[in-house]
Design a protein around this motif. Structure first.
Motif, PDB file in Angstrom:
ATOM      1  N   ALA A 120      61.628  25.996  37.947  1.00  0.00           N
ATOM      2  CA  ALA A 120      61.220  27.285  37.370  1.00  0.00           C
ATOM      3  C   ALA A 120      59.843  27.170  36.724  1.00  0.00           C
ATOM      4  O   ALA A 120      58.982  28.049  36.896  1.00  0.00           O
ATOM      5  N   ASP A 121      59.618  26.084  35.999  1.00  0.00           N
ATOM      6  CA  ASP A 121      58.299  25.858  35.384  1.00  0.00           C
ATOM      7  C   ASP A 121      57.228  25.728  36.455  1.00  0.00           C
ATOM      8  O   ASP A 121      56.119  26.265  36.300  1.00  0.00           O
ATOM      9  N   HIS A 122      57.562  25.030  37.542  1.00  0.00           N
ATOM     10  CA  HIS A 122      56.615  24.895  38.657  1.00  0.00           C
ATOM     11  C   HIS A 122      56.231  26.264  39.216  1.00  0.00           C
ATOM     12  O   HIS A 122      55.088  26.480  39.637  1.00  0.00           O
ATOM     13  N   CYS A 123      57.195  27.206  39.189  1.00  0.00           N
ATOM     14  CA  CYS A 123      56.971  28.544  39.749  1.00  0.00           C
ATOM     15  C   CYS A 123      56.396  29.521  38.721  1.00  0.00           C
ATOM     16  O   CYS A 123      56.334  30.729  38.997  1.00  0.00           O
ATOM     17  N   GLY A 124      56.033  29.027  37.552  1.00  0.00           N
ATOM     18  CA  GLY A 124      55.427  29.905  36.557  1.00  0.00           C
ATOM     19  C   GLY A 124      56.368  30.361  35.471  1.00  0.00           C
ATOM     20  O   GLY A 124      56.047  31.279  34.701  1.00  0.00           O
ATOM     21  N   GLY A 125      57.570  29.754  35.415  1.00  0.00           N
ATOM     22  CA  GLY A 125      58.485  30.061  34.327  1.00  0.00           C
ATOM     23  C   GLY A 125      59.762  30.756  34.727  1.00  0.00           C
ATOM     24  O   GLY A 125      60.682  30.887  33.919  1.00  0.00           O
ATOM     25  N   ALA A 126      59.856  31.224  35.976  1.00  0.00           N
ATOM     26  CA  ALA A 126      61.066  31.925  36.427  1.00  0.00           C
ATOM     27  C   ALA A 126      61.350  31.590  37.889  1.00  0.00           C
ATOM     28  O   ALA A 126      60.423  31.431  38.690  1.00  0.00           O
ATOM     29  N   LEU A 127      62.634  31.499  38.207  1.00  0.00           N
ATOM     30  CA  LEU A 127      63.031  31.237  39.592  1.00  0.00           C
ATOM     31  C   LEU A 127      62.959  32.523  40.403  1.00  0.00           C
ATOM     32  O   LEU A 127      63.308  33.602  39.919  1.00  0.00           O
ATOM     33  N   ASN A 128      62.532  32.369  41.643  1.00  0.00           N
ATOM     34  CA  ASN A 128      62.531  33.482  42.582  1.00  0.00           C
ATOM     35  C   ASN A 128      63.458  33.114  43.733  1.00  0.00           C
ATOM     36  O   ASN A 128      63.097  32.331  44.609  1.00  0.00           O
ATOM     37  N   TRP A 129      64.683  33.621  43.683  1.00  0.00           N
ATOM     38  CA  TRP A 129      65.633  33.394  44.763  1.00  0.00           C
ATOM     39  C   TRP A 129      66.314  34.721  45.078  1.00  0.00           C
ATOM     40  O   TRP A 129      66.391  35.619  44.227  1.00  0.00           O
ATOM     41  N   ARG A 130      66.796  34.858  46.310  1.00  0.00           N
ATOM     42  CA  ARG A 130      67.364  36.137  46.726  1.00  0.00           C
ATOM     43  C   ARG A 130      68.659  35.933  47.502  1.00  0.00           C
ATOM     44  O   ARG A 130      68.804  34.956  48.248  1.00  0.00           O
ATOM     45  N   LEU A 131      69.549  36.888  47.299  1.00  0.00           N
ATOM     46  CA  LEU A 131      70.804  36.969  48.053  1.00  0.00           C
ATOM     47  C   LEU A 131      70.642  38.025  49.143  1.00  0.00           C
ATOM     48  O   LEU A 131      70.172  39.130  48.871  1.00  0.00           O
ATOM     49  N   TYR A 132      71.051  37.679  50.356  1.00  0.00           N
ATOM     50  CA  TYR A 132      71.038  38.601  51.490  1.00  0.00           C
ATOM     51  C   TYR A 132      72.474  38.747  51.989  1.00  0.00           C
ATOM     52  O   TYR A 132      73.111  37.758  52.345  1.00  0.00           O
ATOM     53  N   LYS A 133      72.979  39.981  52.019  1.00  0.00           N
ATOM     54  CA  LYS A 133      74.355  40.175  52.468  1.00  0.00           C
ATOM     55  C   LYS A 133      74.564  41.458  53.261  1.00  0.00           C
ATOM     56  O   LYS A 133      75.637  41.676  53.817  1.00  0.00           O
ATOM     57  N   GLU A 134      73.545  42.308  53.341  1.00  0.00           N
ATOM     58  CA  GLU A 134      73.658  43.566  54.062  1.00  0.00           C
ATOM     59  C   GLU A 134      73.112  43.420  55.476  1.00  0.00           C
ATOM     60  O   GLU A 134      72.184  42.639  55.704  1.00  0.00           O
ATOM     61  N   PRO A 135      73.671  44.162  56.436  1.00  0.00           N
ATOM     62  CA  PRO A 135      73.201  44.008  57.829  1.00  0.00           C
ATOM     63  C   PRO A 135      71.721  44.298  57.988  1.00  0.00           C
ATOM     64  O   PRO A 135      71.033  43.617  58.769  1.00  0.00           O
ATOM     65  N   GLU A 136      71.181  45.262  57.238  1.00  0.00           N
ATOM     66  CA  GLU A 136      69.764  45.592  57.363  1.00  0.00           C
ATOM     67  C   GLU A 136      68.860  44.516  56.753  1.00  0.00           C
ATOM     68  O   GLU A 136      67.636  44.546  56.937  1.00  0.00           O
ATOM     69  N   GLN A 137      69.441  43.550  56.033  1.00  0.00           N
ATOM     70  CA  GLN A 137      68.663  42.459  55.443  1.00  0.00           C
ATOM     71  C   GLN A 137      68.589  41.222  56.334  1.00  0.00           C
ATOM     72  O   GLN A 137      67.795  40.315  56.080  1.00  0.00           O
ATOM     73  N   MET A 138      69.414  41.172  57.357  1.00  0.00           N
ATOM     74  CA  MET A 138      69.547  39.946  58.128  1.00  0.00           C
ATOM     75  C   MET A 138      68.280  39.573  58.896  1.00  0.00           C
ATOM     76  O   MET A 138      67.916  38.400  58.970  1.00  0.00           O
ATOM     77  N   ARG A 139      67.597  40.547  59.458  1.00  0.00           N
ATOM     78  CA  ARG A 139      66.390  40.219  60.218  1.00  0.00           C
ATOM     79  C   ARG A 139      65.333  39.598  59.317  1.00  0.00           C
ATOM     80  O   ARG A 139      64.705  38.601  59.674  1.00  0.00           O
ATOM     81  N   GLU A 140      65.138  40.179  58.125  1.00  0.00           N
ATOM     82  CA  GLU A 140      64.187  39.595  57.175  1.00  0.00           C
ATOM     83  C   GLU A 140      64.631  38.188  56.769  1.00  0.00           C
ATOM     84  O   GLU A 140      63.809  37.261  56.683  1.00  0.00           O
ATOM     85  N   TYR A 141      65.937  38.043  56.517  1.00  0.00           N
ATOM     86  CA  TYR A 141      66.442  36.728  56.115  1.00  0.00           C
ATOM     87  C   TYR A 141      66.122  35.666  57.174  1.00  0.00           C
ATOM     88  O   TYR A 141      65.605  34.595  56.842  1.00  0.00           O
TER      89      TYR A 141
END
Length: 312
Positions: A120-141
């Protein structure tokens, strides 16, 4: 149980992580599920189901067994082949995240939290992570996760990276539409650095595809993403188990709440070609294990694995 899936099963001839070639036998396959509460057996016997057309036998993955089995044994008209025996690890999700954390020693919790904070410190103090679970999100994932997968040793050496096909994407969209996908990506800024893809069957999440950018190996990005994903799953509270599937590793043992001795058991009809493949495959595994022991003795194994995994 008779829900067999007939397929051409590859027998990969490997030296450590390097696949030299593979040969195939058509078998009907099934995997034991955590929800079935299968009792461990001392000496697995040939399944009583009929062979499907073109099938040369059976393979049962994740079969609970009472103890170590012989690698190759004759059982009636079949050869029983047990190339993999391992501690099958899983997380029982039927508790709170606070209760789950109690399984860790204070030292381990401190180590995990320190690695999460460090990234988190390496990334500027906060983690950037994402959950993908919807069908319209799968292509981006898949577009993002594939950027990482193509860098991993699993894809380059083991042909086990995240699939890159329209057919697999469509299947993921169908599963997501049914609420049966949980997929995660960890970022460094806009750059994806680790991914985890988990399909869901009968309330059990499968640790199916995972990988991280080798440039981030010293930042423990796989551990960081696993920790965030597990916390999210406990908070969601919809699932029974997180199944680490075949094989054991320090990572799986660290996160698991339960372990059970299991084996992948093949029952292959005796015949010249089948016997030649199985005996040769077993011999290659023994040679790979022997050569690995020799390299370890001289302090060379970890160095060679690193070269194989991370050389471009």
């Amino acid at each position: 149980m008779s829900d067999w899936d007939r397929r051409r099963v590859p027998f990969k001839f490997q030296l450590s992580d390097l696949t030299l070639f593979s040969l195939e036998i058509t078998l009907q396959m099934r995997a034991e599920s955590l929800v079935d509460n299968i009792e461990a057996v001392a000496s697995p016997g040939v399944p009583g189901d009929a062979l499907l057309e073109g099938s040369e036998g059976f393979v049962v993955r994740g079969m609970p067994v009472c103890g170590p089995l012989e690698v190759l044994t004759r059982v009636g008209g079949y050869l029983r082949y047990v190339p993999q025996q391992y501690q099958h690890c899983h997380i029982d999700l039927r508790q709170t995240f606070e209760e789950y954390q109690k399984k860790f020693s204070s030292k381990t919790r401190s180590t995990v939290n320190r690695k999460v904070k460090k990234f988190a410190d390496h990334c500027g103090g906060a983690l950037n992570w994402r959950l993908y679970k919807e069908p319209e999100q799968m292509r981006e994932y898949f577009q993002l996760a594939r950027q990482v997968s193509k860098l991993t040793y699993q894809e380059r050496l083991l042909d086990a990276g995240l699939p890159d096909s329209e057919e697999f994407l469509r299947e993921a969209e169908r599963w997501a539409a049914a609420g049966r996908v949980r997929a995660y990506i960890l970022f460094d800024g806009a750059r994806p650095v680790s991914y985890l893809y988990c399909p869901v069957t009968d309330g059990v999440l499968s640790y199916s595809y995972v990988g991280y950018d080798p440039e981030y190996m010293d930042k423990s990005v796989g551990l960081v993403l696993q920790w965030m994903a597990v916390q999210q799953l406990f908070e969601e509270g919809k699932f029974l188990y997180f199944d680490f599937t075949e094989g054991s590793s320090d990572h799986k043992r660290l996160f698991s709440t339960h372990q059970r001795h299991c084996a992948n058991v093949y029952f292959v009809r005796r015949g010249l070609r089948n016997a030649a493949i199985l005996y040769a495959h077993a011999a290659m595994d023994r040679f790979s294990a022997w050569s690995g022991a020799v390299l370890t003795r001289y302090g060379l194994k970890s160095r060679l694995k690193r070269v194989l995994r991370f050389s471009q």
